[in-house]
Design a protein around this motif. Structure first.
Motif, PDB file in Angstrom:
ATOM      1  N   ASP A 181      39.359  31.409  36.773  1.00  0.00           N
ATOM      2  CA  ASP A 181      38.016  31.535  37.327  1.00  0.00           C
ATOM      3  C   ASP A 181      38.027  31.579  38.853  1.00  0.00           C
ATOM      4  O   ASP A 181      36.965  31.576  39.491  1.00  0.00           O
ATOM      5  CB  ASP A 181      37.132  30.389  36.842  1.00  0.00           C
ATOM      6  N   HIS A 182      39.212  31.602  39.455  1.00  0.00           N
ATOM      7  CA  HIS A 182      39.316  31.684  40.914  1.00  0.00           C
ATOM      8  C   HIS A 182      38.813  33.052  41.377  1.00  0.00           C
ATOM      9  O   HIS A 182      38.921  34.060  40.671  1.00  0.00           O
ATOM     10  CB  HIS A 182      40.770  31.474  41.343  1.00  0.00           C
ATOM     11  N   PHE A 183      38.247  33.073  42.578  1.00  0.00           N
ATOM     12  CA  PHE A 183      37.718  34.334  43.118  1.00  0.00           C
ATOM     13  C   PHE A 183      38.780  35.437  43.131  1.00  0.00           C
ATOM     14  O   PHE A 183      38.498  36.590  42.766  1.00  0.00           O
ATOM     15  CB  PHE A 183      37.186  34.113  44.544  1.00  0.00           C
ATOM     16  N   ILE A 184      40.002  35.100  43.550  1.00  0.00           N
ATOM     17  CA  ILE A 184      41.059  36.106  43.631  1.00  0.00           C
ATOM     18  C   ILE A 184      41.331  36.705  42.248  1.00  0.00           C
ATOM     19  O   ILE A 184      41.441  37.927  42.092  1.00  0.00           O
ATOM     20  CB  ILE A 184      42.349  35.493  44.213  1.00  0.00           C
ATOM     21  N   ALA A 189      40.657  41.280  38.575  1.00  0.00           N
ATOM     22  CA  ALA A 189      40.216  41.811  37.288  1.00  0.00           C
ATOM     23  C   ALA A 189      39.176  42.909  37.479  1.00  0.00           C
ATOM     24  O   ALA A 189      39.182  43.936  36.774  1.00  0.00           O
ATOM     25  CB  ALA A 189      39.642  40.679  36.435  1.00  0.00           C
ATOM     26  N   TYR A 190      38.284  42.718  38.447  1.00  0.00           N
ATOM     27  CA  TYR A 190      37.280  43.734  38.768  1.00  0.00           C
ATOM     28  C   TYR A 190      37.962  45.030  39.234  1.00  0.00           C
ATOM     29  O   TYR A 190      37.632  46.132  38.781  1.00  0.00           O
ATOM     30  CB  TYR A 190      36.338  43.201  39.844  1.00  0.00           C
ATOM     31  N   GLY A 191      38.934  44.885  40.148  1.00  0.00           N
ATOM     32  CA  GLY A 191      39.636  46.062  40.650  1.00  0.00           C
ATOM     33  C   GLY A 191      40.401  46.786  39.564  1.00  0.00           C
ATOM     34  O   GLY A 191      40.408  48.025  39.510  1.00  0.00           O
ATOM     35  N   PHE A 192      41.040  46.028  38.675  1.00  0.00           N
ATOM     36  CA  PHE A 192      41.783  46.628  37.565  1.00  0.00           C
ATOM     37  C   PHE A 192      40.855  47.414  36.647  1.00  0.00           C
ATOM     38  O   PHE A 192      41.225  48.438  36.074  1.00  0.00           O
ATOM     39  CB  PHE A 192      42.508  45.527  36.781  1.00  0.00           C
ATOM     40  N   TYR A 193      39.614  46.951  36.526  1.00  0.00           N
ATOM     41  CA  TYR A 193      38.635  47.596  35.637  1.00  0.00           C
ATOM     42  C   TYR A 193      38.118  48.906  36.231  1.00  0.00           C
ATOM     43  O   TYR A 193      37.875  49.867  35.493  1.00  0.00           O
ATOM     44  CB  TYR A 193      37.476  46.636  35.376  1.00  0.00           C
ATOM     45  N   ILE A 194      37.928  48.983  37.553  1.00  0.00           N
ATOM     46  CA  ILE A 194      37.275  50.156  38.145  1.00  0.00           C
ATOM     47  C   ILE A 194      38.246  51.208  38.663  1.00  0.00           C
ATOM     48  O   ILE A 194      37.837  52.336  38.964  1.00  0.00           O
ATOM     49  CB  ILE A 194      36.339  49.739  39.302  1.00  0.00           C
ATOM     50  N   SER A 195      39.544  50.893  38.790  1.00  0.00           N
ATOM     51  CA  SER A 195      40.467  51.890  39.345  1.00  0.00           C
ATOM     52  C   SER A 195      41.880  51.632  38.836  1.00  0.00           C
ATOM     53  O   SER A 195      42.152  50.621  38.193  1.00  0.00           O
ATOM     54  CB  SER A 195      40.452  51.856  40.877  1.00  0.00           C
ATOM     55  N   ASP A 196      42.759  52.589  39.162  1.00  0.00           N
ATOM     56  CA  ASP A 196      44.163  52.443  38.775  1.00  0.00           C
ATOM     57  C   ASP A 196      45.036  52.064  39.976  1.00  0.00           C
ATOM     58  O   ASP A 196      46.240  52.302  39.979  1.00  0.00           O
ATOM     59  CB  ASP A 196      44.690  53.739  38.146  1.00  0.00           C
TER      60      ASP A 196
END
Length: 287
Positions: A181-184, A189-196
């Protein structure tokens, strides 16, 4: 006479003049100025080039030349009656085709097709390949060793099987052990979801975002004075493939949305070193 008259620019006149053929002088001394002329018709017959007709043309210097109008262009058989071979009395020769796709073609280009066994010097055969036998003869006569003869086995080549079997040593594997649940972790996880983009880039962008938000709230008090820790991050990768800009842009957009006061402190993404220094000097909070 056209219905309307338009002014012709100097550039248009120069472009028109550039289409006039010029003699392409050859390098063999016996065919330079004063040497035997170039028989255009005999040359075309010897190389199976159908000639539609011939005519006489006077070049800008006043020299009368023989022009052979070819049935088809050497470079494109769809070009009919647009290509010519011109012979000058001094042995010079030229090739021209009026079509745009052939405007850059010259005699040396046509000769490379018509006489593939000779080099750019008319009448001089192409130099044979430097085999190891010839290299040994030259070495014996000169005492100079010749490397890389045409038939020498390459010392640096590997087989396809060897290439496929070769593998680079594995580098350190990235692993983030922060709580889920850490911000990093959430930002990665957000970055992995929106791009490669590489996950390491999103980790670096998360650290960068935290450093910006900290905004001098962390400091180290020393006898010599107060030190405000700073963080410099460089992400490297192949252009367009690694998605570096995607990561940086998303991180900056998030920061400016959370903290709009950062907008005036944004530094341009492209600048000279001197401009970069001025941008950083404008504000203590330049991002």
């Amino acid at each position: 006479m056209p219905e309307t008259l338009e002014t012709v620019t100097r550039e248009q006149l120069e472009a028109l003049a550039a289409m006039l053929p010029e003699p392409e002088k050859i390098s063999q001394p016996s065919q330079s100025i004063g040497g035997p002329g170039f028989d255009v018709v005999a040359y075309c017959q010897a190389h199976d080039l159908p000639v539609h007709h011939t005519k006489t043309w006077t070049d800008p210097s006043g020299t009368k030349c023989t022009v052979a109008v070819l049935e088809r262009c050497i470079f494109n058989p769809d070009h009919h009656l647009s290509a010519v071979i011109i012979g000058w009395p001094n042995g010079a020769r030229s090739y021209r085709c009026r079509h745009n796709s052939c405007l850059s073609k010259r005699w040396k280009d046509a000769k490379a097709i018509l006489e593939p066994d000779t080099d750019s010097f008319d009448g001089i055969p192409t130099m044979p390949p430097l085999t190891r036998v010839r290299a040994n003869v030259i070495e014996a006569a000169t005492g100079v060793h010749i490397f890389n003869a045409a038939d020498d086995p390459s010392q640096n080549e590997i087989s396809e099987e060897e290439l496929n079997a070769y593998s680079l040593p594995a580098g350190p594997k990235f692993e983030c052990n922060l709580p889920k649940d850490h911000f990093i972790q959430r930002f990665m996880a957000y970055g992995f979801y929106i791009s490669d983009a590489y996950i390491e880039y999103w980790f670096a962008a998360g650290i960068f975002a935290l450093a910006v938000i900290a905004d001098k709230k962390m400091k180290v008090e020393l006898k010599q004075g107060t030190i405000y820790p700073n963080l410099y991050i460089s992400i490297n990768g192949k252009s367009s493939l690694a998605r570096k800009s995607t990561v940086v842009d998303k991180a900056e957009a998030m920061l400016c949305q959370v903290k709009p006061s950062l907008l005036p402190a944004m530094v341009p993404t492209e600048f000279s070193p001197s401009t970069g220094s001025r941008c950083l000097g404008r504000s203590e909070k330049a991002a």
